[in-house]
Design a protein around this motif. Structure first.
Motif, PDB file in Angstrom:
ATOM      1  N   GLN A 229      34.343  38.765  34.886  1.00 30.29           N
ATOM      2  CA  GLN A 229      35.727  39.122  35.425  1.00 30.29           C
ATOM      3  C   GLN A 229      37.223  39.163  34.853  1.00 30.29           C
ATOM      4  O   GLN A 229      37.452  39.764  34.003  1.00 30.29           O
ATOM      5  N   TYR A 236      32.665  45.576  36.271  1.00 28.46           N
ATOM      6  CA  TYR A 236      32.218  45.616  37.096  1.00 28.46           C
ATOM      7  C   TYR A 236      32.719  47.579  37.308  1.00 28.46           C
ATOM      8  O   TYR A 236      32.065  47.972  38.766  1.00 28.46           O
ATOM      9  N   PHE A 251      25.552  40.473  31.946  1.00 26.60           N
ATOM     10  CA  PHE A 251      25.136  40.103  33.205  1.00 26.60           C
ATOM     11  C   PHE A 251      24.025  39.582  33.494  1.00 26.60           C
ATOM     12  O   PHE A 251      23.869  38.091  34.587  1.00 26.60           O
ATOM     13  N   PHE A 405      35.927  40.978  42.262  1.00 24.61           N
ATOM     14  CA  PHE A 405      35.312  42.024  41.471  1.00 24.61           C
ATOM     15  C   PHE A 405      34.254  42.623  42.232  1.00 24.61           C
ATOM     16  O   PHE A 405      33.882  44.081  43.158  1.00 24.61           O
ATOM     17  N   ASN A 406      33.400  41.452  43.883  1.00 21.96           N
ATOM     18  CA  ASN A 406      32.774  41.960  44.562  1.00 21.96           C
ATOM     19  C   ASN A 406      33.055  42.857  45.898  1.00 21.96           C
ATOM     20  O   ASN A 406      32.504  43.987  46.934  1.00 21.96           O
ATOM     21  N   LEU A 409      32.475  46.614  45.179  1.00 22.87           N
ATOM     22  CA  LEU A 409      31.427  47.283  45.603  1.00 22.87           C
ATOM     23  C   LEU A 409      30.698  48.041  46.359  1.00 22.87           C
ATOM     24  O   LEU A 409      31.668  47.369  47.338  1.00 22.87           O
ATOM     25  N   GLN A 441      22.666  49.713  42.850  1.00 21.59           N
ATOM     26  CA  GLN A 441      24.075  50.675  42.067  1.00 21.59           C
ATOM     27  C   GLN A 441      23.602  51.748  41.998  1.00 21.59           C
ATOM     28  O   GLN A 441      24.489  52.784  41.681  1.00 21.59           O
TER      29      GLN A 441
END
Length: 448
Positions: A229, A236, A251, A405-406, A409, A441
């Protein structure tokens, strides 16, 4: 004689007319007074009835509150003392189960009056009209401006739909006594962190512990993924448009580094440990580092909110995911755990009373003291409210931060990412796990 008689008759008639006129006037006035008295009595009765209506107590109601964070009994009692007609019914789920429970309740149309809001699903739920718009509520002015600004950045449409209750930073809780014993400096980068881990291991010390049974704890340990990140800030976000994929080499390499560098230095029983048990392992000095958020300060306190006396020095170290030679960027948030009101609740005004109650500095301080949360309300002396939190506060407020970043998501993607990290501890293939995460995703992208 005749003339005298005529004058007497005229005087008598005039006198009679005056008497009749006076009587008529008195009767008229008497009637007017009677009507006035009647109107006065009528108005008095109406006012009395209105006063009786105003003095009727509010009808008792129950506010159903659902979150992954507990509200202390003392705070609930204080609120219920202030508003005796309101009873708080608290429902708490582990943080990693909360998202699925809310999804089920949304689908069934059975939401509580007040609920926790997580960054992962927050934008979608705002678009779906799940949360009540709080724009213009006076209690919003009690929150720190930078925290409210970050909330607005997270919101996909105009409006304010939640209040923040837990600013945080992720860091490394380290046994500073062991670091000093083996001459290990505070790590300032990713490479230095794992050089420290190697030196600890050489001296027979397990470098890391995690409560991997509670999968959400592994989200705090994603050093290599946070490094990605830092190096590629858009990676992301571009997953949502298909411009990048979890199966991309960068990744997969990050997963492989995590498996080798972190999981390879992890306590052997990590998959069988809960969040609390992992801290207990750290407290027994069976591992030198415990990677966790600032909310863990409550583990450092006694029941009466004094700093515990450990057999070693504990230090909260800023999160070293950065490449060597670059500044540390701490995964942090000024909003964190959020509270929202269901748009469909029958008790909107009562629910607002609870949010207003928590935004008052004296109640926010109690929330901070009892839960270790950094509630971003103006006027709180955090260092006084949370013993031993000076370096935690430094990491939150004084280091360059990056929004994790998570947290942005999709919830289903995060759930699969956690499962895949558990699998990596079991030595599963990073490339295969990346494929499964990408499938999650793809499902999330199809819903947009």
């Amino acid at each position: 004689m005749v003339r005298n008689s005529l004058w007497k008759l005229l005087i008598l008639c005039f006198t009679f007319m005056l008497i009749v006129s006076a009587c008529s006037s008195n009767n008229s006035n008497s009637g007017s007074n009677a009507n006035s008295s009647s109107d006065s009595n009528s108005n008095s009765a109406v006012n009395s009835e209105a006063n009786n209506t105003e003095q009727e107590p509010p009808k008792p109601i129950t506010l159903h509150v659902m979150h992954w964070k507990h509200l202390s009994k003392s705070l609930i009692d204080k609120f219920q003392d202030a508003y005796p007609h309101i009873t708080i019914q608290m429902e708490v789920f582990p943080v990693d189960q909360f998202q699925q429970v809310i999804k089920t309740r949304v689908a069934a149309g059975e939401l509580p009056d007040i609920l926790g809001a997580q960054e992962n699903d927050f934008p979608q739920y705002v678009k779906e009209g799940i949360y009540l718009d709080l724009t213009g509520e006076p209690f919003l002015d009690n929150y720190a401006e930078n925290s409210m600004a970050q909330m607005k950045e997270l919101t996909p449409i105009d409006g304010i739909f939640t209040v923040p209750t837990d600013a945080f930073a992720i860091g490394v809780w380290a046994n500073r006594t062991l670091f000093d014993k083996y001459g290990i400096p505070v790590p300032g980068s990713y490479d230095e962190l794992f050089e420290a881990a190697a030196k600890l291991k050489e001296n027979g010390v397990t470098p890391f512990v995690a409560g991997a049974q509670d999968g959400w704890t592994l989200e705090q340990t994603m050093f290599s993924m946070f490094q990605l990140q830092i190096q590629n800030p858009e990676f992301y976000e571009k997953l949502k448009t298909g411009e990048t994929k979890f199966t991309d080499t960068v990744f997969v390499d990050a997963l492989r580094k995590w498996q080798t560098d972190f999981a390879g230095n992890l306590h052997k029983d990590a998959l069988g440990l809960s969040y609390q048990q992992s801290f207990e392992v750290f407290a027994r000095q069976e591992a030198a580092m415990w990677v966790m958020g600032s909310w863990a300060t409550n583990f450092l306190q006694t029941s009466d909110k004094q700093l515990k006396d450990f057999d070693f020095d504990i230090e909260f170290m800023p999160y070293p995911a950065n490449p060597k030679g670059t500044p540390i960027q701490v995964p942090a948030s000024l909003s964190g755990a959020m509270w929202a009101i269901s748009a469909d609740t029958d008790h909107k005004e009562e629910a607002k009373l609870l949010l207003d109650f928590f935004s008052q500095p004296e109640n926010a301080v109690s929330y901070v003291e009892e839960g270790g949360s950094i509630m971003p309300v103006k006027g709180i002396d955090y260092a006084k409210a949370i013993p031993g939190a000076e370096k935690v506060l430094d990491a939150i407020f004084n280091y360059p931060g990056m929004y994790p970043f998570n947290a942005r998501l999709d919830g289903g993607v995060v759930a699969q990412l956690i499962t895949s990290m558990q699998n990596l501890i079991l030595n599963k293939d990073p490339a295969e796990e990346a494929k499964v995460i990408q499938e999650a995703q793809d499902i999330a992208n199809a819903k947009q």
